[in-house]
Design an enzyme around this catalytic site. Structure first.
Site, PDB file in Angstrom:
ATOM      1  N   GLY A 281      28.872  11.993 -27.787  1.00 24.41           N
ATOM      2  CA  GLY A 281      28.144  11.964 -26.403  1.00 24.41           C
ATOM      3  C   GLY A 281      26.569  11.753 -26.773  1.00 24.41           C
TER       4      GLY A 281
ATOM      5  CB  SER B 254      32.159  17.933 -19.810  1.00 19.15           C
ATOM      6  OG  SER B 254      32.315  17.360 -18.403  1.00 19.15           O
TER       7      SER B 254
ATOM      8  CE  LYS C 282      45.242  16.090 -15.751  1.00 14.89           C
ATOM      9  NZ  LYS C 282      46.088  14.868 -16.159  1.00 14.89           N
TER      10      LYS C 282
ATOM     11  N   GLY D 290      40.686  28.971 -27.292  1.00 15.63           N
ATOM     12  CA  GLY D 290      41.708  29.538 -28.338  1.00 15.63           C
ATOM     13  C   GLY D 290      41.370  29.096 -29.662  1.00 15.63           C
TER      14      GLY D 290
ATOM     15  CB  ALA E 248      27.775  22.212 -22.826  1.00 16.90           C
TER      16      ALA E 248
ATOM     17  CE1 TYR F 104      29.734  17.929 -15.655  1.00 18.50           C
ATOM     18  CE2 TYR F 104      27.907  18.488 -14.416  1.00 18.50           C
ATOM     19  CZ  TYR F 104      28.504  18.398 -15.356  1.00 18.50           C
ATOM     20  OH  TYR F 104      27.728  18.490 -16.702  1.00 18.50           O
TER      21      TYR F 104
ATOM     22  CE1 TYR G 278      40.753  32.050 -23.147  1.00 14.48           C
ATOM     23  CE2 TYR G 278      40.929  32.537 -25.421  1.00 14.48           C
ATOM     24  CZ  TYR G 278      41.396  32.005 -24.455  1.00 14.48           C
ATOM     25  OH  TYR G 278      42.570  31.342 -24.600  1.00 14.48           O
TER      26      TYR G 278
END
Ligand code: UDP
Length: 341
Positions: free
Chosen positions: A35, A99, A115, A126, A138, A169, A183
């Site tokens: 991107g 994204s 998603k 993970g 980000a 979004y 996490y």
């Protein structure tokens, strides 16, 4: 070239010479690496001596953005982060940039946007945990929504319409932040969260719908410049090299809460259009169209934390950044006309 396990989900395409990876380099993966922002991050990491895996599903990214990277320590992996990712190599840094990021993209593919913010971030976290890698999410100034506090400091919780068109979004990124903190707190992952304010530069898609590439394309083609609303809404525009610099400083820090990275110089959209017309020498007329629903009226980062914590400061102001972006667009147009010579 290292081989991937046959997971059936990741296809490796070597864009470089495809020879052996150099063992002692730090290794980074950049999701969304094809991107606009991700590709600039890949460039910077390679320059810094990293070995880089660029992971992208090419939904809004493009191979053109990384075609110039011939370095043998760079590999492209075509993969959608909403699916489990496995790579055999040791990884030191995970930059999670995958994204859609333009309003017209996340309105076109709202479910994919949700998603990748949720499952995609889960998979990226993970992966970072399994590799014991540092992780950078980000995130975005959109977590502040249409803000009622101005400028926006990191401890402002925001003013978001969860069920409006932009909610897919905004809420995806808010959820991604929550998961990143979980996490860190529960799993001990070395996580970081950058809240990115409107960033621009070369390689933005001319039709991605965001203000700067749209206005530049319209001005350079002599088309009418489409200002939404009366143009009094404000944004604060950060040049891409400053943004990348802030992200790298943040992932190397010991700080785990969100940090704003953006340029605090605030402009109305009407002022932005004046800059664009002057710098391109365009004769385009300005026309007004309806302001999109929930379009934030103001946006400006409080960057006190980034200054104190990271010693970070934007260095490229709007005039200079727009000039560089116009030059790169002109070069791309010339290369297209002459067949890339
Ligand atoms: N905008 C505009 N005309 C366009 C595209 C955008 O007036 O063709 C406005 C938009 O309504 C918003 C601002 O420019 O107020 C910045 O929009 P952008 O999509 O670049 O980013 P946002 O900050 O809204 O995510």
């Amino acid at each position: 070239m290292p081989t991937l396990p046959n997971t059936g989900v990741a296809e490796v395409i070597a864009l470089g010479a495809g020879t052996a990876r150099i063992g002692s380099m730090p290794t980074s993966i950049v999701t969304g690496g094809a991107g606009f922002l991700g590709s600039h991050l890949c460039d910077r990491l390679i320059t810094a001596g990293h070995s880089v895996f660029c992971v992208d599903n090419l939904e809004t990214g493009s191979l053109e953005n990384i075609a110039h990277i011939k370095d043998r320590s760079f590999e492209f992996v075509q993969h959608d982060m909403i699916e489990h990712l496995e790579l055999p190599d040791a990884v030191d840094f995970v930059f999670h940039f995958a994204s859609p990021a333009s309003p017209i993209d996340y309105l076109r593919i709202p479910l994919q946007t949700l998603k990748v913010g949720s499952y995609g971030t889960h998979n990226a976290l993970g992966f970072a945990k399994a590799k014991r890698a540092a992780f950078l999410l980000a995130s975005t100034s959109e977590v502040y929504g249409d803000p009622q506090v101005h400028p926006q400091p990191e401890d402002y919780w925001g003013h978001v319409n969860p069920i409006g068109p932009r909610g897919v979004y905004d809420e995806a990124k808010r959820y991604a932040e929550a998961m990143t903190m979980a996490y860190h707190r529960q799993q001990g992952v070395n996580t970081h969260i950058v809240r990115i304010f409107n960033t621009y530069g070369a390689r933005m898609r001319p039709h991605d719908g965001r203000a700067i590439p749209t206005f530049l394309r319209q001005a350079m083609d002599g088309d009418p410049i489409t200002v939404f609303g009366d143009g009094s809404q404000t944004r604060s525009f950060c040049y891409v090299s400053d943004q990348v610099d802030g992200c790298i400083r943040l992932i190397e820090s010991e700080y785990h809460l969100p940090v704003n990275i953006g340029n605090p110089n605030e402009f109305t959209i009407a002022e932005l259009v004046e800059h664009v017309i002057r710098l391109t020498g365009s004769r385009s007329e300005v026309i007004h169209e309806a302001l999109p629903q929930d379009d934030p009226l103001v946006r400006r980062p409080d960057i006190g934390l980034a200054r104190r914590l990271l010693g970070w400061e934007p260095t490229v102001e709007l005039e200079e950044g727009l000039t560089r972006t116009i030059e790169s667009l002109s070069r791309t147009a010339t290369a297209t006309v002459t067949g890339g010579q």
